[in-house]
Design an enzyme around this catalytic site. Sequence first.
Site, PDB file in Angstrom:
ATOM      1  N   ASP B  29      -7.099   8.468  -3.920  1.00 50.35           N
ATOM      2  CA  ASP B  29      -7.991   7.294  -3.318  1.00 50.35           C
ATOM      3  C   ASP B  29      -8.738   6.596  -4.275  1.00 50.35           C
ATOM      4  O   ASP B  29      -9.546   6.971  -5.142  1.00 50.35           O
ATOM      5  CB  ASP B  29      -9.206   7.938  -2.194  1.00 50.35           C
ATOM      6  CG  ASP B  29      -9.488   6.977  -1.476  1.00 50.35           C
ATOM      7  OD1 ASP B  29      -9.161   5.733  -1.379  1.00 50.35           O
ATOM      8  OD2 ASP B  29     -10.326   7.361  -0.569  1.00 50.35           O
ATOM      9  N   ASP B  30      -8.172   5.509  -4.984  1.00 49.30           N
ATOM     10  CA  ASP B  30      -8.633   4.455  -5.821  1.00 49.30           C
ATOM     11  C   ASP B  30      -8.377   4.842  -7.110  1.00 49.30           C
ATOM     12  O   ASP B  30      -9.308   4.695  -8.105  1.00 49.30           O
ATOM     13  CB  ASP B  30     -10.049   4.257  -5.461  1.00 49.30           C
ATOM     14  CG  ASP B  30     -10.329   3.628  -4.135  1.00 49.30           C
ATOM     15  OD1 ASP B  30      -9.483   3.196  -3.376  1.00 49.30           O
ATOM     16  OD2 ASP B  30     -11.790   3.537  -4.015  1.00 49.30           O
ATOM     17  N   CYS B  74      -7.169   0.718   1.264  1.00 50.26           N
ATOM     18  CA  CYS B  74      -7.031   1.975   1.759  1.00 50.26           C
ATOM     19  C   CYS B  74      -6.201   2.082   2.789  1.00 50.26           C
ATOM     20  O   CYS B  74      -5.090   2.560   2.694  1.00 50.26           O
ATOM     21  CB  CYS B  74      -8.302   2.751   1.767  1.00 50.26           C
ATOM     22  SG  CYS B  74      -7.902   4.455   2.332  1.00 50.26           S
ATOM     23  N   ASP B 288      -3.381   5.079  -3.589  1.00 48.53           N
ATOM     24  CA  ASP B 288      -3.379   3.944  -2.309  1.00 48.53           C
ATOM     25  C   ASP B 288      -3.423   2.514  -3.203  1.00 48.53           C
ATOM     26  O   ASP B 288      -2.917   1.734  -2.708  1.00 48.53           O
ATOM     27  CB  ASP B 288      -4.250   4.203  -1.384  1.00 48.53           C
ATOM     28  CG  ASP B 288      -5.936   4.285  -1.864  1.00 48.53           C
ATOM     29  OD1 ASP B 288      -6.165   4.381  -3.092  1.00 48.53           O
ATOM     30  OD2 ASP B 288      -6.640   4.260  -0.971  1.00 48.53           O
ATOM     31  N   ASN B 289      -4.304   2.508  -4.086  1.00 48.16           N
ATOM     32  CA  ASN B 289      -4.888   1.163  -4.954  1.00 48.16           C
ATOM     33  C   ASN B 289      -5.585   1.482  -5.987  1.00 48.16           C
ATOM     34  O   ASN B 289      -5.875   2.678  -6.172  1.00 48.16           O
ATOM     35  CB  ASN B 289      -5.453   0.366  -3.876  1.00 48.16           C
ATOM     36  CG  ASN B 289      -6.830   1.204  -3.287  1.00 48.16           C
ATOM     37  OD1 ASN B 289      -6.834   1.331  -1.980  1.00 48.16           O
ATOM     38  ND2 ASN B 289      -7.854   1.443  -3.920  1.00 48.16           N
TER      39      ASN B 289
END
Lengths: 491, 491
Positions: B29-30, B74, B288-289
Amino acid sequence: MRTKPSAKAIGTNSLQAEPRPNIVLIVSDDHGREALGCYGSLGAESPTVRTPHIDQLAADGTRFSNAFCTTASCSPSRSVLLTGLHNHANGMYGLEHQEHHFSSFDTVRSLPVLLEQAGYRTARIGKLHVAPERVYHFQQVLKAGGVNDPVSIGRSPVEMARLCYPFLDKNSAQSANPSVAQPFFLYFATDDPHRSNAVAADGSPIFDGSKPNLFGNRPGGYPQVGDHFYQPRQVRVPPYLPDTKACRAELAQYYESISRLDAGVGRLIDYLKDTGQYDNTLIVYLSDNGAPFPGAKTTLYEPGMRLPCIIKLPKPQKPGFVQDAMISWVDVTPTLLDFAGVGTSSLGKQGRSFRKIIEQENVSGWDEVYASHSLHEITMYYPMRVVRERRYKLIVNLAHQLPYPMALDLYNSFTWQDALRTKRKLFGKRTVAAYLHRPAVELYDLQTDPDEVKNLAANPRYQNVLVRLQAKLKHFQQQTRDPWLYKETRE
Amino acid sequence: MRTKPSAKAIGTNSLQAEPRPNIVLIVSDDHGREALGCYGSLGAESPTVRTPHIDQLAADGTRFSNAFCTTASCSPSRSVLLTGLHNHANGMYGLEHQEHHFSSFDTVRSLPVLLEQAGYRTARIGKLHVAPERVYHFQQVLKAGGVNDPVSIGRSPVEMARLCYPFLDKNSAQSANPSVAQPFFLYFATDDPHRSNAVAADGSPIFDGSKPNLFGNRPGGYPQVGDHFYQPRQVRVPPYLPDTKACRAELAQYYESISRLDAGVGRLIDYLKDTGQYDNTLIVYLSDNGAPFPGAKTTLYEPGMRLPCIIKLPKPQKPGFVQDAMISWVDVTPTLLDFAGVGTSSLGKQGRSFRKIIEQENVSGWDEVYASHSLHEITMYYPMRVVRERRYKLIVNLAHQLPYPMALDLYNSFTWQDALRTKRKLFGKRTVAAYLHRPAVELYDLQTDPDEVKNLAANPRYQNVLVRLQAKLKHFQQQTRDPWLYKETRE
């Protein structure tokens, strides 16, 4: 015959001691109040749109002269009607269908669900346009297509009414024993007088801006619907629209659709009488938002949000009463629950019941409404917040930097395309440029400027009014937990 | 041991003749690629973030040097990963949780559902953040809280890995008869290294911009997670961030969260080895990003969309290979279905399988990616469309008139608040003003301007490039049925 509280009733209060009425909520699609006979005091000329049945309902009941939706977009407005929560609080920020795909939170408890829990039989017919189904659940969905119902509803509210008959007819639908009879809730939602659309192979709508839309009208009409044709020269062009051939041609079609809608309302009322239900039924007639023309629908200008609302009590005491209390669609669910004796503590206290004031004269404390628009189509982000008092109206355009987004059906309307083709500068009393490019804040004095074209927000003489209304609006946003409240701090 | 096709398998092709691998998809996540050891060629100094386990995975497998998400948000990004459809085509236009409330269309067929139909056992652990559940259905949701699992996952990917053990262990989870053994799909989605948030009484997150965020780190660490503390002076400040004390303090915390994530990946791989699955399991690691800092996450600038992607084939032929083909997250579902021998005709052909090129040198035909961002939070409407070639990148900002919307966690970050407090003009290599107010069109030459600060859109020498990329982007929008395509005609 009045029904007694069902043994299954829950969440009820002392009103349970009184008989509970049936409830019929009729919601038309894009019916502006300027095209309705009984609201003819707005300046209608003769001959204008003919709506004898809705007029009769107003003559038998109460006509609200200051009723407002809180967002002039179909799905969000219906979500407000059916939840008592603003769209920004129930999650239905925009249209439900196709790619727009908005829906309410699973935690929301809607009017039909609460009425069912209180022992009502519930059914709907016609347009739902809110989601998810489990939140907006009705016990029955009435529709054509059964063995004895080969006829499609099409755009015939008369046919819709016919399909409701078995539900209304207690003798056939319920036990013969009156002690177990249940009151019912019928949600009757017409497609009229929305613009009609052709459909492409992929199911997406096609609007042809080169000729007048037919608004569901078709050659030969519909079975059992009286002929109601209008000549373009007969129609009344409201102040927010241009008096052009194109617009008159579309208004004539719009009127025809409204007269067909009126026939359906008449038929439904006939059936309520035929089945002996009329005198124990609360009937509400209203529209989701204003007329499907630029300047009305999708906007929170008066033609978009000030709407017809007629309420016929089970046993009216003042037939033909005109109520000028300011109410909005967020009040509808609390009011109907109040009639059903259902407590409204599960709602967010965003609306309030106006049951007690329906026939009351000189009402006080009903002098403002709030409105909140988020999106219409998924691509049409244009959040607006409004407080509307009797005299002043504040509109805050939170994304004012964007051009005002045009809905597919309105952009491709003959009326608008004609205005673009002929390079009109004025559209109604507003310039096309002003319609498409709006300031952050709009303040209007409706007493001197009912068409909302003189923005007073920068006028020093109105700074006190502006500050007062801004404070009200901020309080409203806080109270309703508006996600857009952050805009002030983060931008 | 390779598994044989299940009798239940459907939608399979000739690949069915080959054994089908287990699939483990790890989504962090991130996690920006600039904070990962094996991507250290980007200019890392020593000592920088320590990620020995992910680095080892890259040493055993293939590291993609040109992998991109298609939207740096997300929920939308995960929806693309799990459907092979851009967010504008699957309906997940923004965040799933709380008031944002976006969800994919009911008609979408996701990776876990298609794999289950093909006979895979499916399970997920950690963050889902897409909806509705029936579209993104996994057979099992692994979590703490069982009789033997009193420990909360908290922010410990090591604990997450432990909870996966029974699922990985075929002997305990499946029949002892190998002929009925099924391959599995595990979706392992960590909360790390997302910013951590305190939660208010109503469940809404609170970010405190007066001090560094802890990124899930806590005093005393987590059980079985090695100590990985970083000093602010040790961190490498990437070019898009300001070299301030505030930013360094947050990067140090971010690194610690990444090292904990790395420990969890290591533990999961240990368990795959312990259970004898490592050599018949396809392992994918990606994020995700980009990093949770302004300039990366939510933007489609390189730090937002160019991401880590490591793929370990069941039996790698070229350990440590670096693949420079340009792939994006819309290709992930087609690729994993390809490994499972599942046809992808039910997908929208928006992505394509890169299975065959994973270890291939000098690949041709993989030289561009497309990206599409719609919203992040419901209030953060900022549709962007991007085509990114090896040298040139075009960003079209469809709502460029709006200030660039700041995500709650980024706006309230110590890094950003410090920049506001000290009235910094520059944030990284871009001015704060340029970050918040963007033109309609941005064109960058990444070869001469890797930080994307010299917009060439109005430069006459680049008009051919601009026109060429605009045509590509329009074709992309048409092919993927982008709802925002209308903007050109209606505004």
